[in-house]
Design a protein around this motif. Structure first.
Motif, mmCIF file in Angstrom:
data_model
loop_
_atom_site.group_PDB
_atom_site.id
_atom_site.type_symbol
_atom_site.label_atom_id
_atom_site.label_comp_id
_atom_site.label_asym_id
_atom_site.label_seq_id
_atom_site.Cartn_x
_atom_site.Cartn_y
_atom_site.Cartn_z
ATOM 1 N N LEU A 96 -8.636 1.355 -1.167
ATOM 2 C CA LEU A 96 -8.997 1.967 0.111
ATOM 3 C C LEU A 96 -10.271 2.801 -0.026
ATOM 4 O O LEU A 96 -11.189 2.697 0.801
ATOM 5 C CB LEU A 96 -7.848 2.839 0.614
ATOM 6 C CG LEU A 96 -8.150 3.669 1.867
ATOM 7 C CD1 LEU A 96 -8.428 2.772 3.058
ATOM 8 C CD2 LEU A 96 -7.003 4.627 2.165
ATOM 9 N N HIS A 118 -13.299 -2.595 -5.600
ATOM 10 C CA HIS A 118 -12.455 -2.962 -4.463
ATOM 11 C C HIS A 118 -11.665 -4.236 -4.753
ATOM 12 O O HIS A 118 -10.453 -4.298 -4.511
ATOM 13 C CB HIS A 118 -13.329 -3.157 -3.224
ATOM 14 C CG HIS A 118 -12.562 -3.527 -2.000
ATOM 15 N ND1 HIS A 118 -11.802 -2.625 -1.296
ATOM 16 C CD2 HIS A 118 -12.422 -4.722 -1.358
ATOM 17 C CE1 HIS A 118 -11.237 -3.227 -0.268
ATOM 18 N NE2 HIS A 118 -11.587 -4.497 -0.283
ATOM 19 N N GLY A 185 -5.665 -2.559 6.591
ATOM 20 C CA GLY A 185 -4.960 -1.306 6.836
ATOM 21 C C GLY A 185 -3.463 -1.500 6.950
ATOM 22 O O GLY A 185 -2.677 -0.674 6.467
ATOM 23 N N PHE A 188 -2.133 -1.907 3.453
ATOM 24 C CA PHE A 188 -2.111 -0.617 2.757
ATOM 25 C C PHE A 188 -0.959 0.256 3.250
ATOM 26 O O PHE A 188 -0.224 0.843 2.446
ATOM 27 C CB PHE A 188 -3.444 0.099 2.962
ATOM 28 C CG PHE A 188 -3.492 1.478 2.371
ATOM 29 C CD1 PHE A 188 -3.700 1.655 1.014
ATOM 30 C CD2 PHE A 188 -3.314 2.599 3.172
ATOM 31 C CE1 PHE A 188 -3.735 2.926 0.460
ATOM 32 C CE2 PHE A 188 -3.349 3.870 2.628
ATOM 33 C CZ PHE A 188 -3.562 4.038 1.271
#
Length: 210
Positions: A96, A118, A185, A188
């Motif tokens: 993130l 990443h 998102g 995550f």
């Protein structure tokens, strides 16, 4: 031009030519039907939903065995699960932060290695979740005997479904700018939810132990 009428002369104003700017502009731009369409996310979403449902059905119908994954140095398979889950959550946070750095959301801090960090943090995080999922589904099954275990089971199934959707959407070119951040998102949030309902609960209940 001039017009003669009964010996008198009346001047008729000449009309100005119509501007051709709009006509040229219309001919210069393609019609809406000829513009490139954005790729569809229907298949990635359907496949991801199928993975989520399939894992939930398997966990619900499978008879738990009690033991699935054990690693030397740990006191029990459960501690293996919570520590691997903690490692996955740690690398998810790294992914993130590296994504925010790549998009310039960290106040100008964007090192050249942010892209590699990443990608690799995401790979490591996912690999750590695989034995955790095997343990949960094979040894424990889809648990729902209280709010925490139900949330944990739902979030775990959703995580792998959302991850599948993300992997299928990544190769597509021309996606809207919000698509991958939203899917990423969701992945995550699901993983952190799994971490909170398993590892954090275990550590706050039984303490830190191997």
């Amino acid at each position: 031009m001039a017009e003669h009428r009964m010996g008198s002369v009346r001047t008729v104003p000449r009309r100005a030519p119509e501007p051709a700017v709009e006509v040229l502009r219309d001919f210069g731009s393609p019609p809406p039907s000829a513009q490139r369409r954005r790729p569809s996310l229907l298949v990635p979403v359907l496949v991801g939903a199928g993975v989520t449902v399939a894992l939930g059905v398997y966990g619900r119908t499978h008879t738990p065995t009690g033991i699935a994954v054990n690693v030397a140095g740990f006191s029990s398979p459960l501690t293996v699960k919570v520590w691997l889950g903690s490692g996955a959550a740690f690398f998810a946070v790294i992914q993130l932060l590296s994504a925010l750095s790549m998009w310039g959301r960290l106040g100008g801090f964007s090192p050249s290695w942010a892209g590699s960090a990443h990608r690799w943090s995401g790979r490591v995080a996912f690999l750590l979740t695989v034995p955790v999922a095997v343990h949960c589904l094979y040894a424990l099954g889809f648990a729902d005997y209280d709010t925490r275990t139900l949330a944990h089971s739902l979030l775990g199934c959703f995580f792998f479904g959302a991850f599948t959707t993300k992997m299928l959407a990544l190769p597509k070119r021309g996606l809207a700018g919000w698509v991958l951040p939203v899917i990423g998102g969701a992945v995550f949030v699901a993983l952190i939810g799994v971490f909170l309902t398993s590892s954090v609960w275990y550590f706050t209940t039984f303490g830190f132990q191997l």
